[in-house]
Write an enzyme that holds these catalytic residues in place. Structure first.
Site, short mmCIF file in Angstrom:
data_model
loop_
_atom_site.label_atom_id
_atom_site.label_comp_id
_atom_site.label_asym_id
_atom_site.label_seq_id
_atom_site.Cartn_x
_atom_site.Cartn_y
_atom_site.Cartn_z
CG PHE A 244 -2.08 1.27 1.18
CD1 PHE A 244 -2.66 0.82 0.08
CD2 PHE A 244 -1.94 2.12 2.00
CE1 PHE A 244 -3.90 1.92 -0.07
CE2 PHE A 244 -3.02 3.17 1.71
CZ PHE A 244 -4.38 2.82 0.65
CE1 TYR B 261 -9.42 2.29 6.56
CE2 TYR B 261 -9.11 4.02 8.27
CZ TYR B 261 -8.12 3.29 7.66
OH TYR B 261 -8.09 3.67 7.00
CE LYS B 262 -8.96 -1.54 5.41
NZ LYS B 262 -9.15 -0.70 4.18
NE ARG C 96 -9.97 -2.91 -3.07
CZ ARG C 96 -9.20 -2.05 -2.46
NH1 ARG C 96 -8.59 -3.05 -1.30
NH2 ARG C 96 -9.98 -0.95 -1.47
CG ASP D 276 -0.38 -3.10 6.77
OD1 ASP D 276 -1.65 -2.89 6.56
OD2 ASP D 276 -0.38 -1.95 5.36
#
Length: 423
Positions: free
Chosen positions: A142, A244-245, A393, A219
């Site tokens: 990322f 928050y996922k 995605r 990560d």
């Protein structure tokens, strides 16, 4: 598909019937009703495919936040710090560690953004090995991870060693073994690749890095709450991730960090703030770091931002992360089967591992028109997201996503792509 209730690989897929059977046999189906909006007579979306970027809120969290505003903040006012709030980064951290990270108490904390937590842990790691001069990372990690490691390398005079990652697969143990050596201070990788969903072999890679004398920072942004993680069993040094996922903490909810107990008192974190000292209210003239994981705090804990994640953490503990993973695999397998049936004839390719053992909680589908497909789908209340080059995605949250929702969303992808390619 591998599920016994699914259509065979050779017969045409009866999508409606398969979705009905999978939903009827889903042991996590009842959890869907615990989320805002899913049972509304007029739901705000027809299919939500972005749970790997922002999870839905839970009904319990709406009640929790309202109660906090009135009773805890409004009623207790500043007394709340002494009564509960000061310990929240660690009580919630321990709950998350127990439910989803395979971490014993006293090693996980909630604080800051993912970027800041990653920076703290990475800087602390390389500073603890001053005789070593290299950081190993991969080209498809990322952007935040790559950017901050580049900054740390320039700050500390270190060299970045790049692993050329396949954007449709991920980093393998063999690649890591070839990259590490006596100069390696730190290896930083994502457990689940943000683009492809590739699930790395964290246990093997951690062993390889340790054999070279290096530390490892994982990560876990696309892992936590979706994929089983065993930080203690894998002997991981450091980890960080967002909430928050799949943890449904809400937009910008604070990140978590993990520091193995054997390292907590050895590492010096670089952002020295008043919350990380031995006696917070002494207000002493010098910085004296606290023992244990508290030393990795810096500023005042973001209490309101921590509230919502507690309800999903409780659901994970109630259901078990193994059951969450089983549902996740079934969801992505169904999405892949529909893509093979409906989208491959339109020129779509699977940009994620086909083997579910090597795939996290999302699937990426590649086609040159996917940016426009995503924009048109949003107008129709079907919400995936887009990642270059040409990747749509499909992020599926085991607690809140139904198989019928997957069917509806994938049918919309098929219809919109068909319209675009036949215009």
């Amino acid at each position: 598909m591998t599920d016994e209730n699914a259509a065979s690989d050779t017969a045409p897929l009866d999508a409606e019937e398969t979705a009905r059977r999978l939903d009827a046999s889903d042991p996590l189906a009842a959890y869907r009703a615990r989320f805002v909006g899913v049972d509304s007579p007029t739901p705000s979306v027809a299919a939500y495919f972005d749970g790997n970027s922002l999870g839905r809120p839970t009904l319990a969290s709406v009640e929790r936040i309202q109660r906090f505003l009135v009773e805890a903040w409004g009623g207790r006012l500043i007394r709340g710090w002494d009564e509960e709030w000061m310990d929240l980064p660690f009580t919630i951290g321990d709950a998350l560690g127990r439910a989803a990270l395979g971490a014993a108490p006293g090693q996980t904390f909630i604080a800051d953004s993912t970027t800041v937590v990653l920076y703290k842990l990475a800087r602390a790691a390389v500073d603890s090995l001053p005789e070593r001069s290299e950081i190993v990372l991969d080209t498809d990690n990322f952007p935040t991870d790559r950017y901050l490691l580049d900054g740390i390398a320039r700050e500390r005079g270190l060299r970045l060693v790049w692993i050329e990652a396949d954007s449709e697969a991920g980093v393998t143990p063999e690649q890591v073994a070839a990259a590490v050596g006596p100069r390696t201070a730190l290896v930083v990788l994502s457990h689940v690749a943000y683009r492809s969903g590739y699930l790395a072999d964290a246990a093997a890679i951690t062993r390889i890095a340790h054999d070279a004398g290096a530390l490892v920072l994982w990560d876990l942004c696309h892992s936590a709450g979706s994929v089983p993680v065993e930080l203690d069993a894998w002997d991981v040094d450091l980890a960080a991730g967002c909430t928050y996922k799949y943890l449904n903490g809400g937009p910008g909810s604070p990140a978590f960090g993990y520091v193995n107990a054997r390292l907590a008192n050895r590492l010096a974190q670089p952002i020295q703030g008043w919350m990380g000292v031995r006696d917070v209210f002494l207000m002493g003239p010098e910085y004296e770091p606290a023992d244990g994981v508290r030393r990795f705090l810096s500023g005042t804990p973001p209490v309101v931002g921590m509230l919502a994640m507690q309800d999903t953490i409780a659901m994970i503990e109630e259901a078990g992360i193994a059951a969450v993973r089983e549902k996740s695999v079934r969801l992505t397998e169904f999405a892949v089967a529909l893509a093979d049936e409906w989208l491959a004839p339109l020129g779509v390719s699977l940009a994620s591992p086909r083997d579910p053992e090597r795939r996290g909680g999302h699937v990426t589908l590649n086609h040159p028109a996917m940016r426009e497909v995503t924009a048109r789908l949003w107008e129709r209340d079907v919400i995936p997201d887009y990642r270059d080059p040409g990747g749509l995605r499909v992020g599926l949250s085991p607690f809140s996503t139904s198989f019928e929702e997957v069917r509806v969303g994938m049918a919309a992808v098929r219809d919109v792509l068909g319209e675009l390619t036949h215009d």
